[in-house]
Design an enzyme around this catalytic site. Structure first.
Site, short mmCIF file in Angstrom:
data_model
loop_
_atom_site.label_atom_id
_atom_site.label_comp_id
_atom_site.label_asym_id
_atom_site.label_seq_id
_atom_site.Cartn_x
_atom_site.Cartn_y
_atom_site.Cartn_z
N GLY A 67 0.83 -1.21 0.00
CA GLY A 67 0.00 0.00 0.00
C GLY A 67 0.85 1.24 0.00
O GLY A 67 2.08 1.19 0.11
N GLY A 72 4.16 7.39 3.18
CA GLY A 72 5.16 6.67 2.41
C GLY A 72 4.56 5.40 1.83
O GLY A 72 3.39 5.37 1.48
N SER A 73 5.37 4.34 1.75
CA SER A 73 4.91 3.08 1.16
C SER A 73 5.13 1.92 2.13
O SER A 73 6.02 1.96 2.98
CB SER A 73 5.66 2.80 -0.15
OG SER A 73 5.45 3.85 -1.08
N ASP A 185 -6.27 9.31 15.06
CA ASP A 185 -6.57 8.94 13.66
C ASP A 185 -7.24 7.57 13.58
O ASP A 185 -6.86 6.73 12.76
CB ASP A 185 -5.30 8.98 12.82
CG ASP A 185 -5.58 9.19 11.33
OD1 ASP A 185 -6.70 9.63 11.01
OD2 ASP A 185 -4.69 8.93 10.50
#
Length: 353
Positions: A67, A72-73, A185
């Protein structure tokens, strides 16, 4: 005149370029100096420190991407022991290093069945990475976005179990640690599911820790994801910022699981209205809430959706004082020990909880 101007430009361009390089390099070094200082000051971290070479080896050169987001990744990796992991490579744009520090500070010190486990980290001057347990069933989000008849559908019993697990994880963050941790979050994308669909709260980049003796937290700017952010984070006039912000986000997560958030407002003239206000208006007009597939639900499933709906409404009240603590939610285990009345919500136990 023209020659002088040309000379100034020729001299000026390298100077400006050099200044930019210097500033970027200084900012880069200060970022990693902050991370280095943080890591040196910690003597009770459980995760393993990896080199960037280790990270490349465990991901086989970043072969399988899981993802990507603003952080970032994420790539799938494998440790020498054969254990699968998820490797988050933090983007360079993220860092005064605070996201990295937040993640390591929180998940690096705690262990709970409903909190994703940080296996290790990498910080070597030019790269920051976090290594987590791999969650084979991905995030809760993909199960809520698909059609009910799709391969990723969840039963209501499974949804209730996931909801209870998330509640336990948040309650642990708020009351079970040496420091109170606010996630800021909570949303479906940040709820990961293991092979048994046990939920794990993840992504602590926005988290903030503070003393258990303190009830109010000071933040300089709103944080979180639109649609899940508590109203007091946007308008401080509504109330003080506290752990009740996570409670609100939990309530909105429940609304998403019930499909109420999108089904109720979609294609209506009130689609731009603040969602909790819309819900309250809905009740004031004596209208019922309809779950997306309500007609197909059995008796037990209807009980589950009713309990989840009431808890969601309990948690998304505008005034943070009126919301329950997560420990109250867990004590009741979603029992209907409060009333919904025309014109608002009330309970003899929620005030001051």
């Amino acid at each position: 005149m023209v020659i002088n101007l040309a000379m100034k430009i020729l001299i000026g361009i390298p100077f400006v370029f050099g200044l930019l390089v210097y500033k970027l390099r200084t900012r880069h070094l200060s970022t990693f100096n902050a991370i280095e200082n943080f890591l040196r000051s910690q003597n009770n971290l459980m995760p393993i420190s990896y080199s960037y070479s280790d990270i490349k080896k465990m991901t086989k050169g970043f072969r399988e991407k899981l993802g990507e987001g603003g952080y970032g990744s994420v790539y799938k990796g494998k440790l020498r022991s054969g254990r699968d992991v998820a490797v988050k490579i933090l983007g360079k744009n993220k860092s005064n290093g605070q996201d990295f520090i937040n993640e390591v500070t929180t998940t690096g010190r705690i262990h709970h069945v409903n909190i994703v486990r940080l296996v290790g980290y990498c910080a070597d001057m030019s790269h920051c990475a976090l290594v987590y347990d791999f969650m084979p069933n991905g995030s809760l989000e993909k199960y809520l976005c698909c059609k009910k008849s799709g391969i990723h559908s969840l039963t209501w019993e499974k949804k209730q179990a996931i909801t209870l697990g998330v509640a336990q994880g948040i309650e642990y963050l708020h009351r079970g640690c040496d420091m109170r941790i606010l996630h800021f979050d909570i949303k479906p994308h940040n709820i990961l599911l293991d092979d048994n669909f046990t939920p794990k709260i993840s992504d602590f980049g926005l988290a903030k820790s503070y003393s258990n003796e303190t009830s109010i937290v000071t933040i300089t700017a709103a944080r979180g994801t639109i649609g899940y952010v508590a109203p007091e984070l946007i308008n401080r006039g509504i109330g003080a910022v506290s752990y009740k912000a996570d409670v609100y986000s939990f309530g909105m997560l429940l609304m998403e699981m019930l499909s109420l958030k999108k089904n109720l407002i979609q294609n209506t003239e009130l689609s731009s209205q603040y969602f909790p206000d819309w819900i309250y208006d809905h009740f004031n007009k004596s209208k019922d809430l309809e779950i997306g597939d309500a007609e197909e639900l059995g008796c037990e499933e209807r009980k589950i959706t009713r309990k989840m709906t009431i808890v969601a409404l309990w948690c998304i009240q505008m005034n943070p004082v009126d919301r329950p603590s997560m420990s109250k939610v867990m004590e009741e285990k979603f029992r209907e020990k409060f009333n919904l009345v025309r014109g608002g919500f009330y309970t003899d136990e929620v005030q001051g909880s």
